[in-house]
Design a protein around this motif. Sequence first.
Motif, PDB file in Angstrom:
ATOM      1  N   ASP A  60       0.912  -1.313  -0.047  1.00 28.12           N
ATOM      2  CA  ASP A  60      -0.032  -0.217   0.020  1.00 28.12           C
ATOM      3  C   ASP A  60       0.927   1.055  -0.061  1.00 28.12           C
ATOM      4  OD1 ASP A  60      -2.176  -1.604   0.410  1.00 28.12           O
ATOM      5  OD2 ASP A  60      -2.665  -1.418   2.275  1.00 28.12           O
ATOM      6  N   LEU A  61       0.495   2.413  -0.785  1.00 27.39           N
ATOM      7  CA  LEU A  61       0.908   3.481  -0.652  1.00 27.39           C
ATOM      8  C   LEU A  61      -0.137   4.534  -0.333  1.00 27.39           C
ATOM      9  CD1 LEU A  61       3.187   3.442  -4.033  1.00 27.39           C
ATOM     10  CD2 LEU A  61       3.878   3.478  -1.559  1.00 27.39           C
ATOM     11  N   VAL A  62       0.234   5.779   0.208  1.00 30.74           N
ATOM     12  CA  VAL A  62      -0.492   6.763   0.585  1.00 30.74           C
ATOM     13  C   VAL A  62      -0.302   8.224  -0.108  1.00 30.74           C
ATOM     14  CG1 VAL A  62      -1.682   7.948   2.424  1.00 30.74           C
ATOM     15  CG2 VAL A  62      -1.054   5.561   2.706  1.00 30.74           C
ATOM     16  N   THR A  83       1.227  -0.702 -11.345  1.00 32.52           N
ATOM     17  CA  THR A  83      -0.214  -0.204 -11.259  1.00 32.52           C
ATOM     18  C   THR A  83      -0.875  -0.527  -9.900  1.00 32.52           C
ATOM     19  OG1 THR A  83      -0.487  -0.877 -13.659  1.00 32.52           O
ATOM     20  CG2 THR A  83      -2.660  -0.570 -12.424  1.00 32.52           C
ATOM     21  N   TYR A  84      -1.842   0.490  -9.450  1.00 30.93           N
ATOM     22  CA  TYR A  84      -2.356   0.465  -8.307  1.00 30.93           C
ATOM     23  C   TYR A  84      -3.858   0.575  -8.335  1.00 30.93           C
ATOM     24  CZ  TYR A  84       2.250   1.181  -6.308  1.00 30.93           C
ATOM     25  OH  TYR A  84       3.726   1.003  -6.504  1.00 30.93           O
ATOM     26  N   ARG A  85      -4.641  -0.033  -7.369  1.00 32.58           N
ATOM     27  CA  ARG A  85      -6.069   0.333  -7.317  1.00 32.58           C
ATOM     28  C   ARG A  85      -6.439   1.360  -6.176  1.00 32.58           C
ATOM     29  NH1 ARG A  85      -9.693  -1.632  -3.669  1.00 32.58           N
ATOM     30  NH2 ARG A  85      -8.719  -3.302  -2.529  1.00 32.58           N
ATOM     31  N   ILE A  86      -7.128   1.989  -6.355  1.00 30.79           N
ATOM     32  CA  ILE A  86      -7.746   2.886  -5.161  1.00 30.79           C
ATOM     33  C   ILE A  86      -8.420   2.218  -4.189  1.00 30.79           C
ATOM     34  CG2 ILE A  86      -8.835   4.970  -4.408  1.00 30.79           C
ATOM     35  CD1 ILE A  86      -8.552   6.162  -7.374  1.00 30.79           C
ATOM     36  N   LYS A  87      -7.614   2.011  -3.088  1.00 31.56           N
ATOM     37  CA  LYS A  87      -8.341   1.286  -2.002  1.00 31.56           C
ATOM     38  C   LYS A  87      -9.449   2.184  -0.914  1.00 31.56           C
ATOM     39  CE  LYS A  87      -6.362  -1.914   1.679  1.00 31.56           C
ATOM     40  NZ  LYS A  87      -5.196  -2.181   2.362  1.00 31.56           N
ATOM     41  N   LEU A  88      -9.000   3.549  -0.810  1.00 29.16           N
ATOM     42  CA  LEU A  88      -9.492   4.556   0.055  1.00 29.16           C
ATOM     43  C   LEU A  88      -9.445   5.744  -0.402  1.00 29.16           C
ATOM     44  CD1 LEU A  88     -11.314   5.005   2.548  1.00 29.16           C
ATOM     45  CD2 LEU A  88      -9.296   5.301   4.011  1.00 29.16           C
ATOM     46  N   LEU A  89     -10.396   6.503  -0.719  1.00 27.24           N
ATOM     47  CA  LEU A  89     -10.381   8.005  -1.158  1.00 27.24           C
ATOM     48  C   LEU A  89     -11.105   8.739  -0.183  1.00 27.24           C
ATOM     49  CD1 LEU A  89     -11.019   9.134  -4.853  1.00 27.24           C
ATOM     50  CD2 LEU A  89     -12.146  10.319  -3.019  1.00 27.24           C
ATOM     51  N   GLU A  90     -10.157   9.411   0.508  1.00 23.94           N
ATOM     52  CA  GLU A  90     -10.963  10.632   1.602  1.00 23.94           C
ATOM     53  C   GLU A  90     -10.613  11.948   1.019  1.00 23.94           C
ATOM     54  OE1 GLU A  90      -9.507   9.197   5.815  1.00 23.94           O
ATOM     55  OE2 GLU A  90      -8.013   8.609   4.542  1.00 23.94           O
ATOM     56  N   ARG A  99      -6.866  12.391   0.106  1.00 23.09           N
ATOM     57  CA  ARG A  99      -5.639  11.180   0.571  1.00 23.09           C
ATOM     58  C   ARG A  99      -6.277  10.092  -0.189  1.00 23.09           C
ATOM     59  NH1 ARG A  99      -3.000  10.743   6.155  1.00 23.09           N
ATOM     60  NH2 ARG A  99      -2.377   8.536   6.177  1.00 23.09           N
ATOM     61  N   LEU A 100      -5.261   9.485  -0.776  1.00 27.24           N
ATOM     62  CA  LEU A 100      -5.358   8.293  -1.758  1.00 27.24           C
ATOM     63  C   LEU A 100      -4.614   7.316  -1.102  1.00 27.24           C
ATOM     64  CD1 LEU A 100      -4.796   9.765  -5.283  1.00 27.24           C
ATOM     65  CD2 LEU A 100      -7.084   9.026  -4.107  1.00 27.24           C
ATOM     66  N   THR A 101      -5.215   6.141  -0.521  1.00 22.48           N
ATOM     67  CA  THR A 101      -4.380   4.947  -0.235  1.00 22.48           C
ATOM     68  C   THR A 101      -4.690   4.115  -1.404  1.00 22.48           C
ATOM     69  OG1 THR A 101      -5.398   5.158   2.102  1.00 22.48           O
ATOM     70  CG2 THR A 101      -4.525   3.029   1.385  1.00 22.48           C
ATOM     71  N   LEU A 102      -3.490   3.579  -1.883  1.00 17.11           N
ATOM     72  CA  LEU A 102      -3.308   2.889  -3.144  1.00 17.11           C
ATOM     73  C   LEU A 102      -2.889   1.358  -2.636  1.00 17.11           C
ATOM     74  CD1 LEU A 102      -1.763   5.297  -5.379  1.00 17.11           C
ATOM     75  CD2 LEU A 102      -4.164   4.872  -4.900  1.00 17.11           C
TER      76      LEU A 102
END
Length: 107
Positions: A60-62, A83-90, A99-102
């Motif tokens: 994971d990257l933020v 390539t990353y998927r968006i896990k959390l978009l705040e 704030r993107l958690t990828l």
Amino acid sequence: MNAGTLVYRLEFQELIKKQNETGEETKTYDKAFVCRAAKVKSDTYIKSGINAKELFDDMDLVFRVRNYPQIKETHRVVYDGNTYRIKLLERMAEDHSIRLTLEKLNP
């Protein structure tokens, strides 16, 4: 948000579904949006709840980006050739940022 900290380039891709004349549906990702981002250091917590304040290498990257309305949770993100998927978009109201958690996808 300090513009000088936005040193990383993120490319957002959206899913495109196409159907050929035989009815087969193909799914591809196409570039939708490019922006600059700041990497956020993630804190690690040990089991007793005390903050260890150390960096760790995870899948994971933020990132923190400006609040662009084009960014959707369904997008994929390409960063540094991965390539990353968006896990959390705040959406952060205090400084109009996101704030993107990828989460890294398997190649």
